[in-house]
Write an enzyme that holds these catalytic residues in place. Structure first.
Site, PDB file in Angstrom:
ATOM      1  N   ASP A 129      26.626  71.358  76.330  1.00 27.28           N
ATOM      2  CA  ASP A 129      27.437  72.563  76.460  1.00 27.28           C
ATOM      3  C   ASP A 129      28.381  72.616  75.246  1.00 27.28           C
ATOM      4  OD1 ASP A 129      28.554  74.915  77.289  1.00 27.28           O
ATOM      5  OD2 ASP A 129      28.912  74.272  79.344  1.00 27.28           O
TER       6      ASP A 129
HETATM    7  C1  NOJ Z   1      30.161  77.300  77.756  1.00 29.88           C
HETATM    8  C2  NOJ Z   1      29.550  77.518  79.095  1.00 29.88           C
HETATM    9  O1  NOJ Z   1      29.901  76.468  79.961  1.00 29.88           O
HETATM   10  C3  NOJ Z   1      28.044  77.651  79.082  1.00 29.88           C
HETATM   11  O2  NOJ Z   1      27.612  78.039  80.357  1.00 29.88           O
HETATM   12  C4  NOJ Z   1      27.610  78.615  78.031  1.00 29.88           C
HETATM   13  O3  NOJ Z   1      26.221  78.780  78.070  1.00 29.88           O
HETATM   14  C5  NOJ Z   1      28.086  78.111  76.686  1.00 29.88           C
HETATM   15  N1  NOJ Z   1      29.544  78.026  76.686  1.00 29.88           N
HETATM   16  C6  NOJ Z   1      27.629  78.989  75.533  1.00 29.88           C
HETATM   17  O4  NOJ Z   1      28.354  80.149  75.486  1.00 29.88           O
END
Ligand code: NOJ
Length: 731
Positions: free
Chosen positions: A265
């Site tokens: 993430d």
């Molecule tokens: C953080 C989020 O937790 C995740 O779900 C998302 O896909 C990513 N950022 C990318 O934006």
């Protein structure tokens, strides 16, 4: 390309080029505007020349933009390896569908699949090859803001939805069907169980519970062929997921055979330092690559440390090669080596994005996601005979008031390119259909704030309430109150809205509350409303869909995929709780049982609950045999009758209780559901099949098997109102 060609390509790559493929940065790093570029790049600590090797790009879209970046990327790369665009298309690209929690409430995997297909099509023409969806985190705590991204509290329903979403995004032939995109299952694992519902907090649970309840959703998505998996921000039993070898190497890859790409993430590799399991970028990179995290999203521990780790012998280059190979294979599976522009197409983009067909699909899906929670004295649908005041011939007068009456904040969080101004507000939706439904609609004009209602807005709402036969009061949360980093300890409606409800209710007894929200709320304060409609955030066609239900053009069929608590102190409250040694039976005066002194154990609205304008009557279920075994499944049969003059859709639910297990079992577990359409007064027989494999569960030794013995089978319209248990034996 064949596998051998990919292997040859890998063999030609320098170590820096390989590490580049394992790094993902955001689209603004490729902006034409140098200033826009430098800020984020400096912040991340990445130099211009390092960009040349970067393998994938996130959160950018638009065919022209993506084409420009792709051309530049391939030119700059020594081996001309194409980049790949990934974004958060969570419930639609520009045509926005109901939030996932609402989609869960449709109890319709078919609807979820259609939503994903449209989202994939709009994404692909805009240049994307992958969406960071589905999010399949099981959630029991509505305080967590990201509950809106989940399909709810049940492993079985979540798994069916996860599979459907993966199929919808990816189709059957990702290589040739350019209107599809790869899916990314997230967040592995158990992010939905953060302690206290507080965002980014610790997750601490037994591995048995993790496997039994939390992992099935991810596993179903992986089994459905999802190409990628994203790590979660949380720890699992003390080890942050992004550096968790056990989760990724042992379970995901080892046990489930997942050979696709794992992506961290956002900044999660570097956050291993803040978690306190890595002392610096170098240690963080090592933990993540050893756990088999292939792509590092938006931090540069790999970019700046992997080469040194290889040089010092701390990381074997084979770990890097296997990760790069998986990234190359993903690009290859999407056909990017032959067609680096894949679906991106400016002309089709103009034609398809937000087109009439997509909007119509968004409306159909919003229609079936809305849940009717309460409907006393036949308040709904509006326009039916209720002896209310009649204005202008046979028309009835309805007042529409409240902060959501004219608001366009109906898309919900994570609505990628959706524009609120393109969404249908309740006023617009209701006004368009008012005449044909014999309704004279009075819409409040005063600005009505969510948190501080002005006296003028209250006065106007009261005045309109006096003039109308029925008041539709539109209340709820703003989109920003749920989503990432939006946890709350108070899950009641804002106080100003409760005061507005009380003022309106004092002026007119016939109040229909329509609630827009991203989480199960404590709806106690509006308990006196004669009707309550749970609209969630319905998306681009919000107002039309809500009007469809209010006017009866659509008979509501949504069923909650998550329990609504009596109050926040009851949280977490979920239907499939484990049996306790002192079970609560609900009788007054019981003291030394598992309960609260000041509230019941039961949810205000249970999992699976939702009303219809039809009324369904269940016959007594029957089973084909008193016993079942590994070779012989049980056939469970129930007759359901639509005992009304209105055609409707019923979701027939089948629950099972394992009476005696080696490990304490839940009091009931959903094992099947069937959605049926019944014409007025029609009866249909619904069948469920229960196999031995359906009652397996994770034992104390982490083995998955069933326990022979007695099982109760219950069928009904929701997790609370079930038939008398039928006892069968697994032999
Ligand atoms: C953080 C989020 O937790 C995740 O779900 C998302 O896909 C990513 N950022 C990318 O934006």
């Amino acid at each position: 390309m064949r596998h051998q060609q990919l292997a040859d390509l890998l063999a030609q790559m320098t170590l820096d080029e390989k590490i580049g493929q394992l790094t993902q940065v955001s689209g603004d790093f490729f902006s034409d505007d140098a200033e826009e570029r430098t800020g984020p790049m400096t912040q991340l600590g990445i130099a211009d020349e390092e960009l040349a090797n970067v393998g994938t790009v996130l959160n950018i879209a638009g065919a022209a933009q993506c084409r420009r970046i792709q051309i530049a990327a391939m030119q700059r790369h020594r081996l001309h390896i194409p980049t790949m665009f990934m974004s958060d298309v969570i419930h639609g690209y520009e045509t926005i569908f109901p939030i996932p929690l609402a989609l869960g409430s449709s109890w319709s995997p078919a609807a979820a699949q259609r939503m994903a297909k449209v989202a994939a099509c709009e994404s692909s023409v805009a240049g994307l090859s992958l969406t960071f969806s589905p999010m399949v985190d099981l959630v029991r705590d509505p305080r967590w803001g990201r509950v809106m991204e989940s399909t709810g509290e049940d492993p079985y329903l979540n798994a069916r939805m996860a599979e459907a979403l993966v199929h919808g995004y990816q189709g059957d032939d990702l290589l040739h069907d350019i209107d599809r995109v790869a899916a990314c299952v997230k967040h592995f694992a158990a992010y939905g169980a953060v302690a206290g519902g507080r965002e980014y907090n610790t997750v601490d649970m037994s591995e048995r519970l993790l496997r039994d309840m939390y992992l099935p959703g991810y596993r179903a998505a992986v089994a459905a062929g999802a190409k990628t998996v994203m790590t979660s921000f949380n720890t699992v039993d003390g080890v942050p997921a992004t550096g968790n070898r056990h989760l990724f190497r042992d379970i995901l890859r080892g046990e489930w055979g997942f050979d696709g790409v794992v992506i961290s993430d956002f900044n999660a590799v570097r956050e291993l330092i803040a978690h306190g399991v890595a002392e610096d970028d170098r240690a963080a990179a090592r933990l993540a690559i050893e756990a088999s995290v292939d792509i590092e999203m938006m931090s540069v521990c790999y970019l700046h440390s992997l080469a040194e780790l290889v040089a010092s012998g701390e990381v074997d280059v084979s770990l890097i090669d296997e990760a790069v190979m998986r990234v190359l294979m993903l690009k290859n599976d999407l056909g990017l080596f032959e067609h680096p522009f894949r679906g991106m197409d400016e002309a089709r983009e103009r034609q398809l994005i937000g087109c009439v067909e997509h909007r119509a699909e968004a409306r159909r899906i919003a229609d079936c996601s809305i849940v009717l929670l309460k409907n006393e004295r036949g308040m709904l649908p509006l326009g039916c005979e209720r002896g209310v005041e009649s204005v202008a011939g046979s028309a009835i007068t309805v007042a529409l008031v409240g902060p959501l009456a004219r608001s366009h904040d109906v898309l919900g969080a994570w609505s990628f390119k959706g524009r609120p101004q393109d969404a249908v507000s309740m006023a617009d939706g209701m006004q368009r259909m008012a005449a044909e439904h014999g309704v004279n609609l009075l819409v409040a004009q005063q600005e009505c704030d969510y948190f501080e209602t002005s006296q003028a807005a209250i006065d106007e709402a009261v005045e309109l309430s006096h003039r109308a036969g029925t008041v539709v009061l539109a209340l709820g949360e703003t989109s920003a109150m749920t989503g990432e980093a939006s946890s709350r300890t108070n899950i009641a409606l804002p106080q100003a809205q409760i005061e507005l409800f009380n003022a309106v209710k004092a002026a007119n007894a016939h109040v229909v509350v329509v609630v827009f929200n991203g989480r199960p709320l404590d709806l106690g304060a509006i308990g006196d409303a004669e009707a309550i409609v749970e609209a969630w955030f319905p998306g681009s066609e919000a107002g039309s869909a809500v009007a469809d239900v209010l006017y009866g053009a659509v008979n509501p069929s949504g069923r909650l995929s998550m329990s609504f608590p009596q109050n926040v102190g009851q949280v977490p409250v979920y239907y499939n709780a484990e049996s306790t040694g002192r079970p609560y039976e609900g009788a007054p005066g019981e003291k030394y049982v598992s309960k609260y002194l000041d509230a019941s154990n039961y949810a205000r609205y249970p999992f699976g609950f939702g009303l219809s304008y039809s009324s369904f009557v269940y016959g007594a279920p029957s089973v084909s045999s008193a016993t079942f075994d590994a070779e012989h499944a049980l056939d469970i049969t129930v007759a359901v009758t639509n005992d009304s003059d209105i055609a409707g859709t019923e979701t027939v639910q089948c629950y099972v209780r394992d009476r005696v297990g080696q490990v304490v079992r839940p009091v009931k577990q959903l094992k099947g559901f069937e959605q049926i359409e019944l014409a007025a007064h029609e009866t249909r027989t619904v069948h469920f099949s229960l196999r031995e494999s359906d009652v397996r569960y994770v034992h104390a030794d982490l083995g998955e098997r069933s326990d022979p013995g007695a099982f109760d089978i219950m069928v009904g319209p929701n997790s609370r109102d079930l038939s008398t248990p039928l006892c069968v034996t697994l032999v």
